[in-house]
Structures are given as structure tokens and as C-alpha cells.
Design a protein around this motif. Sequence first.
Motif, PDB file in Angstrom:
ATOM      1  N   ARG A  24       0.826  -1.213   0.000  1.00  0.00           N
ATOM      2  CA  ARG A  24       0.000   0.000   0.000  1.00  0.00           C
ATOM      3  C   ARG A  24       0.862   1.265   0.000  1.00  0.00           C
ATOM      4  O   ARG A  24       0.532   2.240  -0.677  1.00  0.00           O
ATOM      5  N   THR A  25       1.934   1.265   0.769  1.00  0.00           N
ATOM      6  CA  THR A  25       2.757   2.483   0.826  1.00  0.00           C
ATOM      7  C   THR A  25       3.556   2.666  -0.451  1.00  0.00           C
ATOM      8  O   THR A  25       3.734   3.794  -0.920  1.00  0.00           O
ATOM      9  N   ARG A  26       4.017   1.579  -1.044  1.00  0.00           N
ATOM     10  CA  ARG A  26       4.728   1.707  -2.318  1.00  0.00           C
ATOM     11  C   ARG A  26       3.769   2.167  -3.417  1.00  0.00           C
ATOM     12  O   ARG A  26       4.130   2.971  -4.272  1.00  0.00           O
ATOM     13  N   ALA A  27       2.531   1.656  -3.385  1.00  0.00           N
ATOM     14  CA  ALA A  27       1.544   2.085  -4.380  1.00  0.00           C
ATOM     15  C   ALA A  27       1.256   3.574  -4.272  1.00  0.00           C
ATOM     16  O   ALA A  27       0.895   4.228  -5.269  1.00  0.00           O
ATOM     17  N   ALA A  28       1.419   4.119  -3.073  1.00  0.00           N
ATOM     18  CA  ALA A  28       1.205   5.557  -2.855  1.00  0.00           C
ATOM     19  C   ALA A  28       2.446   6.377  -3.185  1.00  0.00           C
ATOM     20  O   ALA A  28       2.445   7.597  -2.993  1.00  0.00           O
ATOM     21  N   GLY A  29       3.506   5.706  -3.628  1.00  0.00           N
ATOM     22  CA  GLY A  29       4.720   6.420  -4.014  1.00  0.00           C
ATOM     23  C   GLY A  29       5.690   6.691  -2.886  1.00  0.00           C
ATOM     24  O   GLY A  29       6.633   7.469  -3.061  1.00  0.00           O
ATOM     25  N   ASP A 105      11.156  -7.017  -5.042  1.00  0.00           N
ATOM     26  CA  ASP A 105      11.917  -6.327  -6.092  1.00  0.00           C
ATOM     27  C   ASP A 105      10.978  -5.642  -7.079  1.00  0.00           C
ATOM     28  O   ASP A 105      11.233  -4.512  -7.523  1.00  0.00           O
ATOM     29  N   SER A 106       9.869  -6.324  -7.410  1.00  0.00           N
ATOM     30  CA  SER A 106       8.954  -5.781  -8.421  1.00  0.00           C
ATOM     31  C   SER A 106       8.268  -4.506  -7.959  1.00  0.00           C
ATOM     32  O   SER A 106       7.910  -3.659  -8.786  1.00  0.00           O
ATOM     33  N   VAL A 107       8.076  -4.338  -6.631  1.00  0.00           N
ATOM     34  CA  VAL A 107       7.420  -3.120  -6.143  1.00  0.00           C
ATOM     35  C   VAL A 107       8.430  -2.073  -5.684  1.00  0.00           C
ATOM     36  O   VAL A 107       8.047  -0.977  -5.269  1.00  0.00           O
ATOM     37  N   ILE A 329      -5.887  -0.658   5.813  1.00  0.00           N
ATOM     38  CA  ILE A 329      -6.398   0.523   6.522  1.00  0.00           C
ATOM     39  C   ILE A 329      -5.239   1.435   6.933  1.00  0.00           C
ATOM     40  O   ILE A 329      -5.242   2.650   6.672  1.00  0.00           O
ATOM     41  N   ALA A 330      -4.245   0.869   7.610  1.00  0.00           N
ATOM     42  CA  ALA A 330      -3.115   1.671   8.092  1.00  0.00           C
ATOM     43  C   ALA A 330      -2.303   2.230   6.944  1.00  0.00           C
ATOM     44  O   ALA A 330      -1.832   3.374   7.001  1.00  0.00           O
ATOM     45  N   GLY A 331      -2.116   1.427   5.889  1.00  0.00           N
ATOM     46  CA  GLY A 331      -1.364   1.914   4.732  1.00  0.00           C
ATOM     47  C   GLY A 331      -2.017   3.122   4.100  1.00  0.00           C
ATOM     48  O   GLY A 331      -1.341   4.088   3.716  1.00  0.00           O
ATOM     49  N   ALA A 332      -3.346   3.084   4.001  1.00  0.00           N
ATOM     50  CA  ALA A 332      -4.069   4.230   3.447  1.00  0.00           C
ATOM     51  C   ALA A 332      -3.932   5.449   4.346  1.00  0.00           C
ATOM     52  O   ALA A 332      -3.783   6.588   3.873  1.00  0.00           O
ATOM     53  N   ALA A 333      -3.975   5.228   5.673  1.00  0.00           N
ATOM     54  CA  ALA A 333      -3.832   6.343   6.615  1.00  0.00           C
ATOM     55  C   ALA A 333      -2.433   6.946   6.549  1.00  0.00           C
ATOM     56  O   ALA A 333      -2.269   8.173   6.567  1.00  0.00           O
ATOM     57  N   ILE A 334      -1.414   6.100   6.478  1.00  0.00           N
ATOM     58  CA  ILE A 334      -0.034   6.597   6.381  1.00  0.00           C
ATOM     59  C   ILE A 334       0.144   7.420   5.111  1.00  0.00           C
ATOM     60  O   ILE A 334       0.732   8.511   5.139  1.00  0.00           O
TER      61      ILE A 334
END
Length: 476
Positions: A24-29, A105-107, A329-334
Motif C-alpha cells: 500500500r505504501t509503495r503504491a502511494a509512491g 523487487d517488483s514493487v 487501513i493503516a497503509g491508506a492512513a499513512i
Amino acid sequence: MTEAVEYDVVVLGGGPAGENIVDRTRAAGLSTALVESELVGGECSYWACVPSKALLRPALARSEARRVPGLAGAVQGPLDTEAVFAHRDYWTGDWKDDGQLDWLDSVGAHLYRGHGRLYGVRKVAVTSPEGEHHILAARHAVVVATGTRAVVPDLPGIAGARPWTSREATSSRRVPGRLLIVGGSVVAAEMATAWQALGSRVTVLVRGSGLLPRMEPFAGELVSEALTEAGAVVRTGVAVEAVVRDGPAGPVTVVLEGGETLEGDELLMATGRAPRTEDIGLETVGLTPGDWIGVDEGCRVPGHDWLYAVGDVNHRALLTHQGKYQARIAGAAIAARAAGSPALDEGRWGAHAATADTEALPQAVFTDPEAAAVGLTLAEAERAGHRVRAVDYDLGKVSGAGLYADGYRGRARIVVDLDREVLLGATFVGPGAAELVHAATVAVVGEVPIGRLWHAVPSFPTISEVWLRLLEAYRG
């Protein structure tokens, strides 16, 4: 002094919850580092959910096939244990995490192998197996996802008895002739099912009144009946006082209250879990080592705006799928806080609140028969002060169940909030019942009115037709 390497997020623990934070955090950049001391993928992938289901699936499939006319005669022999073990080993990657490393590695996440400890505010110290030291600094968040370990009670003789825990029970390459299991929870019930089917003579010793105590009472009763019919012995209301192992490879004896003794070739202690927090530096941020880590609805540690705890370690729900849910949930909040969002959606069923942990917790137990539930049991709903009604139905009377297997035995229950006419919980026990629970989860989470559920027509002839029968029974 080792110079700190900066990341937006540092994740301590690489099990399913930690991996989902990374995702989730990698998807958010955000730049993310993952610290893991064992195998990336964690307990679930190598010593719990995945290997246990690989061991159980042949047992359940054989049991169901033996109840199908025209097929029963073809599946009367024993399981091919070597093939079962090979299937399990495949699903655990032979206890190697190469596939997980490829995903990291892929993310674009950075893995640090070694033991990680909090090192004050927003910092994690890592010691690698080779003795190298790293300091990781988090700009936005540190997430603890270190999970749990099996608890073995401190009984006289237990250390020398070398008992199995869930790890040995899911990874053993030898079928013990006699297996003693102490405990009545999911691990005990599932491993009794698996090893009895693989050829062990299983005895289950339960301190309480029955198996699966967190579910409706009929769930444990039906599972216990099936285990007994399969040749296992299930004893309730008994306590173990001591354990003796006769030599390095000899039999193991348990001593019960009152002096009775039982002998087996292996002993599985399925007696609970404890948090892996005893040596992760909690004291450096004012928390108590060895304790569960308390969190708010968004899985953030109160008084520490940068520290989160997801998965088993926060004690909200010791289930892999709930840990992954908490991570989302936490990843979205971070990510939202890192982007400077002025307010988060932390209300009931909000995007940044893990409401399902307390209101719509689903679980599937892969025993024979399967047991699956979501939300509150009748007793839990009554203790919470709800005005409720439980509606039960014999699953064996559903047309789809009779076609699924001869002599199908099972039971279903819904718990209805009489004031709002919505479901607070549901439980299904029977062959294939695990596939019924998600529909109930949607109904509980969505707070779908009974009147609307009446229009959700189940396909004929499926076991899901039990929904129609339950609603008919409720309406009278």
C-alpha cells in the motif's frame, strides 16, 4: 556511529500484514524498507495457514468423495502421505522465500535481513545474520508487524519433552503413530483432522467444555462428533499437570489432574499465542517489552503519531486476513498523512478505521466438517446488550447439500438484531461451509435489511439455498 538510511516508511516484520503495508505504501509512491529476521511471508506462509490447508485439503476431499454415490468406492484407500507432503512443500516453496523476494523487487521495496529493534522515535536498528548494523530512519511511519509465537505452558518436564507447536505440526515429514494434542482451538481442531486422516491415532485433550470455544457451541460439537467417528478421541474438561519424554526419541507421556497418564509418540501443544515483542525495542519509545501493542481504530499507537502496529501483534484479531485488512487501513492512513490530508475518514466503516475487527470478523476453520462464522455469536450479541433472535436451520435439509454428499450433516445460524432487522452474525458448519461465509460477511458489513435479503435469491440447487430457509424461518 552508523549513519542512518532514510525511508518514508519502515516496516518491522515481513509476514502478510507487513507485506501489505509495503504494497500500500509503495503504491502511494512512498519509499519503504522491510525488516525480516526469518522468511519473508511470515508464519502464515510457512508454518500456519498455507501448509495446514495443504495438509487438510486431501483429507477433506477424500471425506467428501466417500459420500458421493459412484465415487465412494474409488477412494477407500489411505492417503498418499508422500504426495500430500510434497504438495505442502510446494506451497511453502520448500521453506524458501525466493518468490516473495521477487515480489519485493517488483514493487521497489528494500529488504533488510536480520533482527530489527525500535531505536527511539522513528528509527529502527537492524543487525544482520553476518553481524552488520544498520540504522533506518522513517520520515513518516514505523509499522510493527512482528506477529505472534506459540505459547507452551511451563509444565514440569515440558522442556525435555520437546513438544510440537503449530510449526512442527505443519512441517513434519513423519506421521506419528500416536499424536496427543493439548488445546481446543483452531490449531488443535485442524491438526487433529489432518493427522488423523494421515494415519495418526489422535487424542485431543481440552481443558474447556468443547472445541472451537469462540464459535457457536454447535460448531465444536459437530467437529468433535466427526473426529470421534474418524477414530480420534476427544476429551473435555481435562488438564495436563506434567509431561515426560522417555529418551531422545522415545514416547511422550502426559500426566493429567488426578494422576491418569496417556502415552503418545508426539505431543502438540496448541495452547495459544503470545506477541513477538519481547526484543524489538519497545522500551526505547516508552512501551513495555513482551506486551501486545495497543492501537486505535486506524492501527496507530496512542501517543505516538508515527508508530503503527498491524496484524496479530495488536491483539485485535489473530487472523491473517484481518492483519492484511488492517494493513490496508493503516497503509491508506499513512499515505494520506504523508500527503498532508487535513482529515482522515476514521468513523465507523470509514476508509481509515478497522471496524470489521470488532463488528464483522470472519473466520473459516478447515476441519471435517468445515466451520465458518462472521460477526457476533448469539451469546456475544446478548452480552453486548442487543435485542436479538437466533434462527437455526439443518443444512442437511437443503437440496443442494443432499446433492453435494449423501448423509450431509451441518447446521446454520443467523443472529438478527430485532430492533434494526439486520444480521449481527452468522455461522455455518458442514462440508464446503467455508464458501458460505463471505455472503454473510457482505450482509453484516453492509447492514443489509432482512427485507432486502429476501430478494437475494440463491441459485438452485446450491448449499447457499440455506439463506432462503433461514429467512423463511425468521419470517415464520
